[in-house]
Design a protein around this motif. Structure first.
Motif, mmCIF file in Angstrom:
data_model
loop_
_atom_site.group_PDB
_atom_site.id
_atom_site.type_symbol
_atom_site.label_atom_id
_atom_site.label_comp_id
_atom_site.label_asym_id
_atom_site.label_seq_id
_atom_site.Cartn_x
_atom_site.Cartn_y
_atom_site.Cartn_z
ATOM 1 N N THR A 48 7.263 16.991 -0.535
ATOM 2 C CA THR A 48 6.864 16.328 -1.523
ATOM 3 C C THR A 48 5.393 16.908 -1.856
ATOM 4 O OG1 THR A 48 7.309 14.053 -0.115
ATOM 5 C CG2 THR A 48 5.866 13.875 -1.738
ATOM 6 N N TYR B 85 6.099 12.263 -8.369
ATOM 7 C CA TYR B 85 6.432 13.089 -6.546
ATOM 8 C C TYR B 85 7.482 13.524 -6.774
ATOM 9 C CZ TYR B 85 2.010 11.698 -4.560
ATOM 10 O OH TYR B 85 0.612 10.870 -4.754
ATOM 11 N N TRP C 167 -0.874 14.341 4.711
ATOM 12 C CA TRP C 167 -0.969 12.911 4.285
ATOM 13 C C TRP C 167 -1.293 12.271 5.932
ATOM 14 C CZ3 TRP C 167 3.080 10.941 8.465
ATOM 15 C CH2 TRP C 167 3.541 11.029 9.074
ATOM 16 N N TYR D 178 9.150 9.656 -7.373
ATOM 17 C CA TYR D 178 8.746 8.429 -7.971
ATOM 18 C C TYR D 178 7.509 8.358 -7.898
ATOM 19 C CZ TYR D 178 6.116 9.054 -3.415
ATOM 20 O OH TYR D 178 6.276 10.495 -2.337
ATOM 21 N N GLN D 179 6.214 7.815 -8.649
ATOM 22 C CA GLN D 179 4.959 7.476 -9.189
ATOM 23 C C GLN D 179 4.472 6.116 -8.539
ATOM 24 O OE1 GLN D 179 6.606 6.211 -13.585
ATOM 25 N NE2 GLN D 179 4.319 7.820 -14.043
ATOM 26 N N GLY D 180 3.450 6.135 -7.751
ATOM 27 C CA GLY D 180 3.068 5.360 -6.637
ATOM 28 C C GLY D 180 3.272 5.731 -5.369
ATOM 29 N N SER D 181 3.715 4.828 -4.677
ATOM 30 C CA SER D 181 3.132 4.903 -3.019
ATOM 31 C C SER D 181 4.571 5.052 -2.183
ATOM 32 C CB SER D 181 2.269 4.695 -2.558
ATOM 33 O OG SER D 181 2.475 2.563 -2.643
ATOM 34 N N VAL D 182 5.310 4.649 -3.148
ATOM 35 C CA VAL D 182 6.771 3.649 -2.360
ATOM 36 C C VAL D 182 7.778 5.870 -2.427
ATOM 37 C CG1 VAL D 182 9.032 2.861 -2.115
ATOM 38 C CG2 VAL D 182 6.927 1.252 -3.106
ATOM 39 N N ASP D 183 8.287 5.987 -1.985
ATOM 40 C CA ASP D 183 8.826 7.304 -1.085
ATOM 41 C C ASP D 183 10.132 6.528 -0.523
ATOM 42 O OD1 ASP D 183 10.130 9.076 -0.686
ATOM 43 O OD2 ASP D 183 8.634 9.868 0.762
ATOM 44 N N GLN E 101 3.177 16.541 -5.206
ATOM 45 C CA GLN E 101 2.916 16.035 -6.179
ATOM 46 C C GLN E 101 2.416 16.345 -7.306
ATOM 47 O OE1 GLN E 101 -1.771 14.433 -5.028
ATOM 48 N NE2 GLN E 101 -1.658 12.989 -6.845
#
Length: 704
Positions: free
Chosen positions: A620, A640, A432, A665-670, A622
């Motif tokens: 985490t 995720y 990451w 979540y989907q996208g980049s906001v954890d 994917q």
């Protein structure tokens, strides 16, 4: 002169003997006559008697308590009316049913068309007989020479020819009689059948009790229902019990009947209630029935009193369980406010004693749309901890490092580059964030993917070069999976609950990229319970403990607030010991401690500085969504999954924890739901412990 003939005489003693024999025979004849005349009928009845032993009225099931002695599942008594068929003829049964119908209200919803037809024929036998002509009967006799089959065919024609108009002549009272008759004849001879146990009024119970002499076979008794003191909390794990209406499950009828159950007996149909059926069911009252040759009962004798089932004491702490469920629900709702959480609908937590395998809490919540109201509701899904599996991500890296040690791919302290892995024809696989040259501890602390990739390549015997084809042995998948299994990953944990799932194993073992995915928890799937067993194994130094939710089995006692004597204590069971040197496991323990307690650790923001000194590993993954909304998408969307494993204190740990938040979540906001849940759950555990210690100290001082 001839000699005078002398008269022969019997000796006196012989006469006395004959006289004595005469007297004895006379006495015998008199005695036989007396017995025949006075006691003849009694002895005849004795000779005609046969003996049956049957199991009578069912008893309440055992109770279920939590580890502190709080009642979780109890029995609520309720009025009931029963009927025992003692072998009387159909006409007598109908007569009793008619009489009982005068005293009670009986629901007629279950009365079928066939029930009505059968009863109509009983009421109108002559009219029914005329529905089949003599010529038809003659033909049937020729076709069915067997008398039983012939009668069956005649009866079939009679049923077919009953008109709707004729059936409509049956009154509401008739339908009640039919409903009662159905219950009377629903079970075995000499076995009580429940006629009514729902909404039996005190008035109904009293009037039936007063008229039992007019209702042969009918009795009033107390039945029971299962009562759940904490409502839906842990309900899915506790399981269900069949109703008296349903009785034995049809699919397991032969199994239970072979074990002495009656068809209307209630049994556990799922999870704890089913798994511990033999413990909870109790001992039913046994009655010896004396019957004559006609099958009529002449007398009954109780030969064994009934006994409520044994009680279960769970290892679960319900106060802790409630708090964990509250935390999951609140954090799940809070996470739903973040971006990219359309598919987020569930979260799970397991707390376990790492040295005994006792499950201290097993909680799960799921958001479900109510089809009737259209509103979304929060439902209990504690079972999801063993019945659902997911890609869990980096939490498996401790097992990967240990597999590397075992195979010689790496050693404690081995330094590897965190530069991304590029296999020809595939995208770059990287961590990451770039970490430079790192050792095994840093790889765990900061969660390096690349360190695990390079370890897996070496396990597979591969020779990696940047942007070149890579070949690894397919046996590397088996090597790593077998080693993971020693911690409980990908295998059944052995928990004392049915229907545990082992997870999905990726089937392609030819592409090296999948081996790399396996090494970071993104190829095979695991359950939350497996994660809890895995982290417990690391926490305790390498012993895979069998998890169990039942702690003790106890005898029932009459005192409502008292636990009975212990029948059995469920002892800790080591399923296997991990094939690893103690110093290897200590090395991974050190890495897990760095995750939680050093500033660059991936869990430090949430667990750093805690007084209970935790160790942890975050994850985490994917993955591809495969939940209830999958039909909304042409292709499974990428999501995720978030996970967290932890134990505390780091030295001599007393609690191990696994958190799983699928499709977080989907996208980049954890949204960090895994770490937020984990922090609050561990805080709650140690706060509760502290509170109880203070209460205990306070009581002690007060007593002094």
């Amino acid at each position: 002169m001839g000699n005078k003939k002398k008269k022969k005489t019997l000796p006196f003693r012989l006469n006395i003997i004959f006289f004595g024999v005469f007297l004895l025979f006379s006495a015998l004849i008199l005695r036989l006559g007396f017995v025949q005349i006075v006691y003849g009928d009694d002895y005849k009845r004795e000779l005609e008697k046969t003996e049956d032993i049957t199991v009578n009225t069912s008893v309440p099931r055992g109770k279920i308590y939590d580890t502190t002695g709080k009642t979780i599942v109890d029995n609520t008594p309720k009025n009931a009316i029963t009927y025992t068929n003692t072998g009387v003829k159909q006409a007598e049964i109908i007569k009793t049913a008619k009489q009982l119908a005068k005293y009670i209200n009986k629901d007629t919803k279950k009365v079928t068309e066939r029930d009505k037809q059968d009863y109509w024929i009983m009421l109108h036998p002559e009219v029914a007989a005329e529905k089949v002509t003599a010529a038809e009967k003659k033909k049937l006799q020729e076709k069915y020479p067997d008398e039983e089959e012939y009668n069956k065919q005649v009866y079939k024609l009679q049923l077919e020819r009953i008109t709707g108009k004729e059936l409509r002549t049956l009154t509401k009272d008739d339908l009640e009689v039919i409903a009662i008759y159905r219950e009377f004849t629903s079970g075995y001879k000499l076995t009580p059948q429940i006629v009514k146990n729902k909404d039996v009024t005190d008035k109904e119970l009293a009037i039936v009790s007063e008229n039992l002499e007019m209702l042969p076979g009918v009795d009033t008794t107390t039945d029971w229902d299962r009562m759940y003191a904490f409502n839906d909390t842990l309900k899915s794990v506790l399981g269900n019990v069949s109703s008296s209406e349903r009785g034995l499950p049809a699919e397991k009828l032969a199994y239970y009947e072979a074990r002495g159950y009656s068809r209307n007996d209630r049994v556990g149909t799922s999870y704890i209630e089913m798994e511990y059926e033999n413990v909870l069911k109790g001992q039913k009252e046994k009655v010896r029935n004396q019957t004559d040759k006609s099958g009529n009962v002449t007398s009954t004798e109780v030969i064994a009193e009934g006994k409520r089932g044994n009680d279960l004491v769970l290892s679960t702490d319900m106060e802790l369980q409630l708090e964990v469920e509250k935390i999951i629900a609140e954090e799940l709702q809070r996470a739903k406010q973040s971006a990219g959480t359309k598919l987020l609908d569930r979260a799970y937590v397991v707390l376990m004693d790492p040295y005994t395998g006792e499950v201290l809490s097993m909680a799960g919540k799921r958001l479900v749309k109510n089809e009737e109201t259209g509103k979304t509701e929060m439902q209990d899904d504690a079972l999801g901890n063993i019945t659902t599996t997911y890609n869990v991500g980096s939490v498996v890296k401790g097992a990967t490092v240990l597999a590397g040690y075992k195979t010689g791919a790496i050693s404690p302290g081995t330094v590897l580059s965190d530069t991304g892995i590029k296999i020809a024809g595939t995208p770059l696989k990287k961590s990451w964030t770039y970490m430079g040259n790192i050792n095994d501890l840093t790889a765990l602390q900061r969660s390096s993917n690349v360190y695990m990739f390079r370890t897996a390549i070496k396990i597979g015997g591969g020779n990696y070069e940047y942007n070149q084809p890579l070949s690894v042995s397919p046996s590397a998948f088996t090597t790593m999976r077998n080693y993971y299994a020693q911690f409980g990953l990908g295998v059944r944990t052995g928990i004392d609950l049915p229907n545990e799932q082992t997870g999905f194993k990726g089937s392609n073992t030819t592409l090296p990229g999948f081996l790399l995915d396996l090494s970071i928890g993104q190829y095979d799937t695991y359950s939350t319970m497996q994660l809890a067993q895995y982290v417990s194994t690391i926490a305790n130094g390498g012993s895979r403990m069998k998890p169990h939710i039942v702690k003790e089995i106890r005898e029932p006692v009459s005192d409502e607030n008292e636990l009975g004597p212990i029948v059995e204590t469920i002892k800790p069971k080591v399923l296997n010991t991990v094939d690893a040197k103690p110093e290897w496991i200590k090395r991974v323990q050190q890495g897990f401690k760095m995750v939680a307690q050093t500033q660059k650790g991936t869990a430090y923001t949430y667990l750093g500085g805690k007084s209970y000194s935790p160790s942890a590993k975050t994850g985490t993954a994917q993955a591809f969504y495969d939940g209830p909304l999958r039909s909304d998408y042409k292709e499974p969307p990428e999501v995720y999954n978030l996970s967290l494993i932890s134990y505390a204190p780091s030295e001599n740990p007393e609690v191990a924890m696994a958190v799983m938040v699928p499709w977080a979540y989907q996208g980049s906001v954890d949204n960090g739901a895994n770490k937020k849940i984990g922090e609050r759950v561990l805080d709650a555990y140690f706060d509760l412990k502290k509170e109880r210690l203070q209460d205990s100290d306070g009581k002690g001082k007060k007593e002094e």
